[in-house]
Design an enzyme around this catalytic site. Structure first.
Site, short mmCIF file in Angstrom:
data_model
loop_
_atom_site.label_atom_id
_atom_site.label_comp_id
_atom_site.label_asym_id
_atom_site.label_seq_id
_atom_site.Cartn_x
_atom_site.Cartn_y
_atom_site.Cartn_z
N SER A 32 -3.45 4.29 -2.87
CA SER A 32 -2.13 4.04 -3.44
C SER A 32 -1.99 4.77 -4.76
O SER A 32 -3.00 5.15 -5.38
CB SER A 32 -1.95 2.53 -3.65
OG SER A 32 -0.83 2.24 -4.45
N TYR A 61 -3.54 -5.98 -6.55
CA TYR A 61 -3.36 -4.81 -5.70
C TYR A 61 -3.94 -3.56 -6.35
O TYR A 61 -4.65 -2.78 -5.71
CB TYR A 61 -1.86 -4.63 -5.41
CG TYR A 61 -1.52 -3.49 -4.49
CD1 TYR A 61 -1.66 -3.63 -3.11
CD2 TYR A 61 -1.02 -2.30 -4.98
CE1 TYR A 61 -1.32 -2.59 -2.25
CE2 TYR A 61 -0.68 -1.25 -4.13
CZ TYR A 61 -0.83 -1.41 -2.76
OH TYR A 61 -0.50 -0.38 -1.92
#
Length: 258
Positions: A144, A157
């Site tokens: 990500s 996250y």
């Protein structure tokens, strides 16, 4: 161009009933691979099978929790018996919880870490022995922008994806001598059903992303297809431990001047 072909390969993409995982798995299938995917329940698997059929692709779907080591071992064994040994693993399954850090419980933190980081560890550990035996293998971890950048409300996250980046590098370092390549893809902000409410024209976040991205648009799942096929194919045999950011240039830019 034969080095880009995946003909005869078995590609397992986790959590690929829809969204980014479905797009990546479809691309691998279009390049010749046998598509295998799992999801957390039968309803998702059934909807995924229907979607692949509609796209003109044969796919094999299984119910399995990537955080359950015994379930993953059983999954890999079943795939080997019914489809073949996994040549390509794409660790796509993941979740995000947008909660301010001081309001997040330890249980919520652990759930994100477990699915987004421990899951890829368990999956990779399950397929590497057969890859060593065959003398080749490809592992692609879906990282990500948060593997590199922080942002409010996504502490768990970002920690998980940062850890996944380093797991990617460590698998490359530990198993590269066995002709196993482990790389990551770092998607930017992608058009998915989950981001649809944010992409309404005039929404502050939509404007923020377009202004921040040199390409001046959101990415699409199709933007991830070429990079996925490249990292899954023999064309990338000397690429290892790399995170390929498919972000329209966000990480290259400080943003537009106000």
């Amino acid at each position: 161009m034969d080095s880009f072909s995946l003909k005869g390969k078995v590609a397992l993409v986790t959590g690929a009933s829809y969204g980014i995982g479905f797009s990546i798995a479809s691309a691998l299938g279009q390049a010749g691979a046998k598509v295998v995917f799992n999801d957390i329940n039968q309803e998702l698997v059934d909807s995924g099978l229907a979607a692949y059929k509609e796209a003109g692709l044969e796919a094999y779907g299984y119910v399995a929790d990537v955080t359950n080591e015994e379930a993953v071992a059983a999954l890999i064994k079943q795939i080997e018996e019914e489809v073949g040994t996994v040549d390509i693993l794409v660790n796509n399954a993941g979740i995000i919880k947008r909660i301010p850090m001081v309001e997040m419980t330890a249980a919520e933190w652990r759930q994100v870490i477990d699915i987004d980081l421990t899951g890829p560890f368990i999956m990779a550990k399950a397929v590497i022995p057969a890859m060593i035996e065959k003398g080749h293998g490809k592992i692609i971890n879906i990282c990500s922008l948060m593997s590199e950048l922080g942002r409010e409300t996504v502490s768990a996250y970002a920690a998980a994806k940062g850890g996944l980046k380093m797991l990617t590098k460590n698998i490359a370092a530990e198993y590269g001598e066995h002709n196993i390549q482990c790389n990551g893809i770092g998607p930017g902000y992608i058009e998915t059903p989950q981001t649809a409410p944010l992409r309404v024209e005039g929404h502050p976040f939509n404007n923020f992303i377009i202004d921040k991205t040199p390409a001046a648009r959101w990415g699409t799942p199709e933007d991830l297809k070429g990079p996925s096929v490249f990292l899954a194919s023999e064309a990338s045999d000397f690429v290892n431990g790399h995170i390929l950011f498919v972000d329209g240039g966000i990480l290259a830019s400080i943003g537009k001047q106000p």
